[in-house]
Design an enzyme around this catalytic site. Structure first.
Site, PDB file in Angstrom:
ATOM      1  N   CYS A  78       0.841  -1.203   0.000  1.00 53.07           N
ATOM      2  CA  CYS A  78       0.000   0.000   0.000  1.00 53.07           C
ATOM      3  C   CYS A  78       0.880   1.258   0.000  1.00 53.07           C
ATOM      4  O   CYS A  78       1.748   1.420   0.856  1.00 53.07           O
ATOM      5  CB  CYS A  78      -0.900   0.010   1.233  1.00 53.07           C
ATOM      6  N   VAL A  79       0.622   2.154  -0.939  1.00 53.09           N
ATOM      7  CA  VAL A  79       1.497   3.321  -1.117  1.00 53.09           C
ATOM      8  C   VAL A  79       1.467   4.255   0.085  1.00 53.09           C
ATOM      9  O   VAL A  79       2.513   4.722   0.545  1.00 53.09           O
ATOM     10  CB  VAL A  79       1.185   4.066  -2.442  1.00 53.09           C
TER      11      VAL A  79
END
Lengths: 130, 102
Positions: A78-79
């Protein structure tokens, strides 16, 4: 069956990453497909190649990379969770003006849409975490 | 719609087993993993809770997590079924969805 996997815990916090690794291996062994493994929250710490545990300890990051290469598994970090915790790939390095990157082989950084897609496309979504 | 509930924390640490048992449906099952396996050990203050649970639901415990903690299969509450990772995968396919009590 198609499985989506979500991991919310760091590799050396408790046991979730190891449980997930064993589960994914058993699922593949049984002939199932792993659609994606999504690393969320502290789970993004599974994706840094700078992890260097003692030689007689499990190298969980390498175990993911090797499993991904062997079975062509999509490992997505997840960024937003990654930015908070300093997990950086080449694109994020450039975008945020950082002096290096540390993403482990086989992992890629992307957004929450990838988790939603895994939930839609998979027959089962199994969450491991703290 | 049936659900497999996984519980990975000891009942001596958190109340996830208790929370799960309050909302569990008739067709659901419980799988104890990681530190959750301590709920399955006999002779504790939680043994009666699990004894009651096995009367109405299938309750499973992950064998490798038992042995990782030095717990023996003969020391668990009667009616709790021991599964390996292959069994874990089968349970996930057998129930319509999996809910992890984290």
């Amino acid at each position: 069956m198609k499985f989506g996997i979500q991991i919310n815990e760091g590799p050396y916090t408790h046991e979730a990453s190891t449980t997930a690794l064993n589960f994914v291996s058993a699922a593949i062994e049984a002939g199932h497909e792993i659609f994606r493994v999504f690393f969320y929250h502290d789970g993004v710490n599974n994706g840094t190649r700078y992890t260097t545990p003692p030689q007689d300890d499990r190298n969980i990051v390498n175990a993911w990379s090797e499993l991904a290469e062997k079975h062509d598994i999509d490992l997505v970090v997840c960024v937003a969770a990654a930015q908070r915790r300093g997990i950086v790939d080449e694109g994020e390095q450039e975008r945020n003006g950082k002096d290096g990157n540390n993403i482990a082989p086989g992992f890629r950084i992307s957004g929450l849409g990838q988790l939603i897609e895994a939930g839609i496309q998979s027959d089962r979504l199994v969450v491991f975490g703290d | 719609m049936s659900t497999l509930h996984t519980i990975n924390k000891s009942p001596f640490d958190r109340n996830s087993l208790g929370s799960c048992l309050r909302v569990i449906s008739d067709s659901d099952a419980i799988l104890l993993i990681e530190d959750g396996i301590y709920a399955a050990t006999s002779g504790t203050i939680f043994s009666d809770v699990v004894k009651a649970a096995v009367q109405s639901h299938s309750v499973y415990v992950l064998g490798p997590d038992l042995s990782a903690r030095g717990m023996k299969e003969d020391g668990i509450v009667e009616g709790v079924n021991v599964v390996d990772y292959e069994g874990f995968v089968d349970l996930v396919t057998e129930y319509d969805k999996t809910n992890s009590w984290l």
